[in-house]
Design an enzyme around this catalytic site. Structure first.
Site, PDB file in Angstrom:
ATOM      1  N   ASN A 186       0.908  -1.173   0.095  1.00  0.00           N
ATOM      2  CA  ASN A 186       0.035  -0.108   0.027  1.00  0.00           C
ATOM      3  C   ASN A 186       0.711   1.339   0.131  1.00  0.00           C
ATOM      4  OD1 ASN A 186       1.045   0.300   2.705  1.00  0.00           O
ATOM      5  ND2 ASN A 186      -1.154  -0.056   3.441  1.00  0.00           N
ATOM      6  N   LYS A 187       2.158   0.929  -0.037  1.00  0.00           N
ATOM      7  CA  LYS A 187       3.303   2.315  -0.277  1.00  0.00           C
ATOM      8  C   LYS A 187       3.186   2.813  -1.512  1.00  0.00           C
ATOM      9  CE  LYS A 187       3.912   2.000   4.387  1.00  0.00           C
ATOM     10  NZ  LYS A 187       3.125   0.856   4.628  1.00  0.00           N
TER      11      LYS A 187
END
Length: 379
Positions: A186-187
């Site tokens: 999710n980065k």
């Protein structure tokens, strides 16, 4: 993954065709573990991007924090100041070293470590401080560094959510002794799992590399000078990282444009509050995070999350304060201020590929929910 075509996830990775090309190259070469050309290439290009002398790839953001603490000699009887509002890995890394995380208040408007409260929790056992650039918002690094210098503390920046953010033209992660990054899915830059430690210190870089590689001597293979860990990144992960780094500026720009749209549609909605950004800082939009003031909106962040879920839109509440959770339980009265911030926080869908129409749909649902609630309360 929800198969409904109307479903909007809160986050998802975006991989380019180049990522597939590089991964296939790894498979064809046979270099799929921690040895291989892409590891060194990723480290070198990442260091250049961030303006750091050294970048050492690792298996996760948590591993990055753990290694940073270990190479400073943090251990039993030591204390490390960490913000009360952060993902648990920040405190877990301290505990894994045998040290004690000392919880510090965060600024309710900026969501980052409150230096004044750091003064309050300082003791003769304090050896380091870990400011977290929460949700991509730069912490007050100049004040934190001054505090650390006055008290002989090491500074480790937790940049898990803030790759690409700057303060006074410098990338975060270059202000402290070390910067620690996460490349979870999710980065802004993702390798699936993975992380990085940056530093300008030759000595610290050597210690991190040695600890990461089982404590093995760099001069004598299979000779171990110290007991280390296996925290290495694979060549396949690094190959994906190189491909992501090649388009990182485009990714960051897209997320910045998404933030601008969210603000356009939500700025005048009662009770919606955005983070305050300090002078000289340029944050990154990791997740479009905001606060819902229930007194002004008539509705809580948790209720809004439920309404969004009903409309097939995924969102996330803010992290629970560490002081509420069993491993880090702390009853210091000052930390209660974090409860309000945590319970009012909501993160909205943010990822490359999210359309303007999707953002407008999310905002319309939020605006309508608040309007309807206010009408019902005024009757």
């Amino acid at each position: 993954m929800n198969s409904n075509s109307d479903f909007i996830p809160v986050s998802k990775p975006y991989l380019t065709q180049e990522a597939k090309t590089f991964v296939v190259d790894c498979l064809d070469s046979g270099w799929i573990s921690s040895k291989g050309a892409y590891v060194e290439r990723f480290e070198n290009e990442f260091a250049e991007k961030c303006g750091a002398k050294h970048a050492i790839s690792v298996s996760s953001g948590t591993a990055a924090l753990h290694l940073a603490l270990l190479c400073l000699g943090i251990g039993s009887e030591d204390e490390v100041i960490v913000p009360d509002l952060t993902f648990a890995a920040t405190a877990n890394a301290v505990i894994l070293c045998g040290a004690t995380p000392v919880l510090c208040c965060v600024n309710k408007d900026e969501w980052t470590l409150d230096v004044n409260d750091a003064e309050a929790v300082l003791s003769d056992k304090t050896k380091a401080i870990i400011p977290v650039h929460l949700y991509g918002n730069p912490a007050r690094m100049h004040e934190i560094n001054d505090f650390a210098k006055r008290n002989g503390l090491s500074v480790i920046e937790d940049c898990a959510e803030s790759l690409g953010a700057t303060l006074d033209g410098r990338y975060l992660g270059t202000f402290g002794d070390m910067g620690c990054y996460s490349f979870f899915a999710n980065k802004l830059l993702s390798t699936g799992e993975g992380g990085m430690v940056t530093t300008d210190s030759d000595a610290l870089a050597l210690k991190i590399r040695t600890l990461r590689d089982h404590g093995m001597s760099t001069e004598k293979r299979y000779w171990h000078d110290i007991a280390g860990l296996n925290y290495r990144m694979t060549n396949i992960q690094a190959a994906i990282g190189v491909s992501q780094l090649n388009v990182f500026d485009e990714f960051a720009k897209a997320r910045s444009e998404q933030e601008a749209l969210y603000k356009k549609y939500l700025t005048d909605v009662p009770g919606v509050i955005f983070k305050r950004v300090i002078k000289g800082a340029i944050p990154v939009n990791w997740l479009m995070s905001l606060r819902i003031d229930e007194a002004l909106s008539g509705i809580s962040a948790a209720e809004l999350q439920g309404i969004l879920t009903e409309h097939q839109i995924e969102s996330r509440l803010f992290f629970y304060p560490l002081h509420q959770q069993p491993p880090y339980s702390n009853e210091r009265a000052a930390l209660k201020s974090t409860d309000v911030l945590s319970s009012s926080g909501l993160s909205l869908p943010t990822f490359v590929g999210l359309s303007c129409e999707d953002i407008q749909r999310v905002c319309e649902i939020i605006s309508t929910a608040i309007t309807n609630r206010q009408r019902s309360l005024s009757k």
